[in-house]
Design an enzyme around this catalytic site. Structure first.
Site, PDB file in Angstrom:
ATOM      1  N   ASP A   1       6.392  -4.700  31.489  1.00 56.25           N
ATOM      2  CA  ASP A   1       6.623  -3.731  30.414  1.00 56.25           C
ATOM      3  C   ASP A   1       5.495  -2.726  30.464  1.00 56.25           C
ATOM      4  OD1 ASP A   1       4.672  -4.537  27.911  1.00 56.25           O
ATOM      5  OD2 ASP A   1       5.385  -6.331  28.935  1.00 56.25           O
TER       6      ASP A   1
ATOM      7  N   GLU B   1       5.115  -6.700  15.284  1.00 56.04           N
ATOM      8  CA  GLU B   1       3.792  -7.312  15.278  1.00 56.04           C
ATOM      9  C   GLU B   1       3.062  -6.852  14.026  1.00 56.04           C
ATOM     10  OE1 GLU B   1       1.662  -6.822  19.116  1.00 56.04           O
ATOM     11  OE2 GLU B   1       3.407  -5.642  19.721  1.00 56.04           O
TER      12      GLU B   1
END
Length: 333
Positions: A130, A217
């Site tokens: 990623d 997150e």
């Protein structure tokens, strides 16, 4: 996908015996659970159009990696009832007609971890990466031959920020023949509907793309936004974003998360979604007991030809064969 630094994102829990011989089920082809997130009213904070300052990356260009994981106390690991196919690493098979070739991984790690031998990332057949603009210009052709068989690319954050290299990475990864998807970093003090529309505005609905990813997150303290909001508000925002994205792209988004956020909000939630779990110190079966996952991010300090900086490394929780079946059932049509 480490938030803001290297924006660092999940079905089938890997069993303790995942690398032994014997008949196993392809857990990545299980029917999604009929259980869905409880109906939650959208909070006033999600309706309000709040001020959004500079993006996390713009605000702090050199933050320490978030989601530092604490080693849990030793405990018995229960073997999951559902197991992936034999994950013993084998030579990548040659592609059948219409399939992309699966390359064996050839990554290194600046800070390697001594994972349990039976649950080491090298045991998995399908590796990927990623990225965000923090990786700068990428030689995608070279990165693919290093073992990048899929890529999740940062697209958007909140309701104002677009990764400056998203379009370039999106196009170049496709040219290199790498299945790729885009991810959005959720900003907790921004309206979730606006964030979904922002993502839709910048990420093409393109045949063959991987499902969109929602990166959730705890993103640290900001003067304009508390570091944490209530679990109720978290789930409400995620539900709104997910529903609008699925309506547009025809795929449920994948949920990427880290241990602390998962513990606070996601245990037992979104059972009809795939999970992508960050666990850079140990296998997810230890850090996320009983949680099915499709992808595992095992390092944020990977090294590879084709990328001048460190890069996040991931694996798909299945064999090369089940990877092709997963793609057939879950890419955007």
């Amino acid at each position: 996908m480490r938030l803001a630094v290297f924006a660092s994102l999940a079905f089938a829990a890997t069993a303790l015996t995942a690398c032994t011989s014997g008949t196993t089920r392809d857990v990545l082809e299980l029917r999604p659970s009929a259980e869905v997130v409880n109906s939650i009213n959208v909070s006033q904070s999600d309706r309000a159009d709040t001020f959004e300052p500079l993006s996390l990356e713009e605000q702090n260009p050199f933050p320490a990696p978030l989601s530092a994981q604490q080693k849990p106390a030793p405990k018995r690991i229960e073997v999951a009832a559902l197991k992936p196919e034999n994950l013993t690493k084998q030579a990548a098979p040659q592609p059948k007609h219409g399939r992309t070739k699966v390359y064996s991984e050839n990554f290194r790690d600046a800070h390697p971890i001594k994972f349990h031998p039976a649950r080491h990332p090298s045991k998995f057949e399908v590796h990927g990466v990623d990225v965000s603009h923090w990786q700068s210009d990428i030689d995608w052709e070279k990165l693919r031959t290093q073992g990048a068989n899929f890529a999740f690319i940062k697209a958007t954050e909140g309701g104002k920020h677009v990764d400056r290299l998203f379009k370039q990475n999106w196009n170049e990864a496709k040219k290199a023949g790498i299945p790729r998807g885009a991810y959005h970093f959720m900003y907790w003090c921004r309206n979730a509907e606006e964030q979904a529309n922002w993502f839709i505005r910048h990420v093409p609905k393109e045949k063959g793309a991987l499902p969109p990813v929602l990166d959730v997150e705890w993103h640290g303290n900001r003067k304009t936004c508390p570091g944490k909001i209530s679990k109720k508000d978290v789930l409400a925002k995620m539900e709104v974003w997910s529903r609008l994205i699925e309506r547009h792209y025809g795929q449920k988004p994948i949920i990427y998360t880290a241990p602390d956020f998962y513990d606070d909000n996601l245990k037992g939630q979104f059972k009809d979604h795939s999970f992508w779990l960050r666990s850079v110190a140990e296998h997810p079966i230890t850090r996320y007991p009983n949680q099915d996952f499709a992808f595992w991010q095992y390092s944020g300090t990977g090294l590879s030809k084709g990328v001048a900086t460190k890069i996040d490394l991931n694996v798909f929780n299945g064999t090369a064969e089940s990877w092709h079946r997963w793609l057939q059932g879950r890419v955007v049509k």
